[in-house]
Design a protein around this motif. Sequence first.
Motif, short mmCIF file in Angstrom:
data_model
loop_
_atom_site.label_atom_id
_atom_site.label_comp_id
_atom_site.label_asym_id
_atom_site.label_seq_id
_atom_site.Cartn_x
_atom_site.Cartn_y
_atom_site.Cartn_z
N ILE A 1 25.93 31.53 -44.21
CA ILE A 1 25.76 32.66 -45.18
C ILE A 1 24.40 33.20 -45.08
CG2 ILE A 1 25.87 33.30 -47.51
CD1 ILE A 1 27.81 30.97 -47.91
N LYS A 2 24.41 34.57 -44.77
CA LYS A 2 23.07 35.09 -44.93
C LYS A 2 22.96 36.08 -45.90
CE LYS A 2 22.45 34.77 -39.79
NZ LYS A 2 22.31 35.19 -38.45
N GLY A 3 22.05 36.26 -46.61
CA GLY A 3 22.07 37.44 -47.57
C GLY A 3 20.68 38.04 -47.69
N ARG A 4 20.46 39.31 -47.70
CA ARG A 4 19.27 39.95 -48.17
C ARG A 4 19.21 40.93 -49.32
NH1 ARG A 4 14.95 42.21 -43.67
NH2 ARG A 4 13.57 43.07 -45.13
N ILE A 5 18.21 40.77 -50.35
CA ILE A 5 17.94 41.80 -51.15
C ILE A 5 17.34 43.14 -50.76
CG2 ILE A 5 17.06 42.36 -53.47
CD1 ILE A 5 17.57 39.47 -54.11
N LEU A 6 18.00 44.48 -50.93
CA LEU A 6 17.14 45.30 -50.47
C LEU A 6 16.63 46.09 -51.72
CD1 LEU A 6 19.99 46.67 -47.91
CD2 LEU A 6 17.90 44.95 -47.58
N LYS A 7 15.38 46.00 -52.03
CA LYS A 7 14.77 46.55 -53.21
C LYS A 7 14.91 47.97 -53.42
CE LYS A 7 13.10 42.77 -55.15
NZ LYS A 7 13.49 42.23 -56.37
N SER A 8 15.17 48.74 -52.53
CA SER A 8 15.49 50.13 -52.80
C SER A 8 16.62 50.58 -51.99
CB SER A 8 14.49 50.83 -52.33
OG SER A 8 14.80 52.29 -52.16
N ILE A 9 17.71 51.20 -52.67
CA ILE A 9 18.94 51.30 -51.90
C ILE A 9 18.53 52.65 -51.02
CG2 ILE A 9 20.01 53.25 -53.65
CD1 ILE A 9 22.48 51.71 -53.64
N ASP A 10 17.82 53.54 -51.08
CA ASP A 10 17.42 54.39 -50.30
C ASP A 10 17.25 54.04 -49.03
OD1 ASP A 10 17.73 56.05 -52.55
OD2 ASP A 10 15.50 56.15 -52.83
N MET B 1 9.55 32.35 -51.37
CA MET B 1 10.80 32.77 -50.68
C MET B 1 10.76 34.30 -50.56
SD MET B 1 14.63 31.78 -52.00
CE MET B 1 15.14 30.16 -51.16
N ASN B 2 11.23 34.77 -49.46
CA ASN B 2 11.25 36.25 -49.47
C ASN B 2 12.58 36.53 -50.06
OD1 ASN B 2 13.05 35.57 -47.57
ND2 ASN B 2 11.65 35.91 -45.80
N ASP B 3 12.76 37.82 -49.44
CA ASP B 3 14.24 38.05 -50.27
C ASP B 3 15.55 37.81 -49.31
OD1 ASP B 3 13.33 39.22 -52.51
OD2 ASP B 3 12.71 40.86 -51.72
N ILE B 4 15.46 36.85 -48.47
CA ILE B 4 16.41 36.56 -47.68
C ILE B 4 17.04 35.38 -47.75
CG2 ILE B 4 16.99 36.17 -45.17
CD1 ILE B 4 14.93 38.09 -44.34
N LEU B 5 18.50 35.15 -47.83
CA LEU B 5 18.93 33.73 -48.06
C LEU B 5 19.77 33.11 -46.88
CD1 LEU B 5 22.19 33.18 -48.85
CD2 LEU B 5 21.59 34.68 -50.87
N PHE B 6 19.88 31.89 -46.62
CA PHE B 6 20.49 31.39 -45.68
C PHE B 6 21.01 29.90 -46.03
CE2 PHE B 6 21.24 28.54 -42.03
CZ PHE B 6 21.97 29.51 -41.22
N LEU B 7 22.49 29.70 -46.07
CA LEU B 7 22.97 28.79 -46.64
C LEU B 7 24.23 28.34 -45.30
CD1 LEU B 7 24.07 29.65 -50.04
CD2 LEU B 7 22.38 28.30 -49.65
N LYS B 8 24.59 27.06 -45.43
CA LYS B 8 25.59 26.65 -44.53
C LYS B 8 26.68 25.73 -45.26
CE LYS B 8 26.59 25.17 -40.01
NZ LYS B 8 26.06 24.67 -38.62
#
Length: 212
Positions: free
Chosen positions: A22-31, A1-8
């Motif tokens: 619901i969509k979500g994504r982890i951003l590994k660097s805040i920069d 799984m990559n760093d994206i989630l999708f839920l309903k």
Amino acid sequence: MNDILFLKKEKVLANRTIYIEIKGRILKSIDTLTKYFEGERLAETCKKGCPNYGMKWSCPPFAVPFSNLAKRYTYAFLLIFSTEMKYYEDIKNKYLAVKAANVTLKSTIEKSTRDLEIVTKGYTLLSGSCRLCKPCYCKMGKPCKHPDRMRYSMEATGLNVQRLSLDFLEHELLWYKDKTLPRYTSAVTLVLYNEDFTIENMVRLLEESMKR
Ligand code: SF4
């Protein structure tokens, strides 16, 4: 799984049942978010067009710029809740229909985002201005009543939320315009934190939060 989630998720309300995507994504660097900071331009837009400008402690010109907040954190989790307006077609006044959908989305995403904030020991940026007191104590010239719980919106800190949503989650934000109902409406939040959570962690935390 990559760093994206999708839920309903189904949400049963007093007068209707809706589905929230619901969509979500982890951003590994805040920069990676710094190029979405448009503080001066967005503050000017708020000043010209929003009645909350200078009237809420959570809004410009009082909000802390994102660039200052970002210095304290490593990771970010971008979260979008959206729902289709077809669930509100019984409300004849289209503006009120969008408003009703937004109230539900904002309160639902705020609860989940605040739950994520606790678990990640992070800091959240919410959707829309702070609604903890009515009216905001700023209007009465008094200090913020809940400085520990008050959170800024992403826009108030100078982030271009439309560009961010498109670039990281391919999600376009749509608005009520010219008396026309958008196909869907959305609420967007961001969690800033320092521990390296996986996307599976985030899915589990969100699932638990939405059950409570
Ligand atoms: S907590 Fe109350 S006083 Fe503080 S920004 Fe929010 S609404 Fe205003």
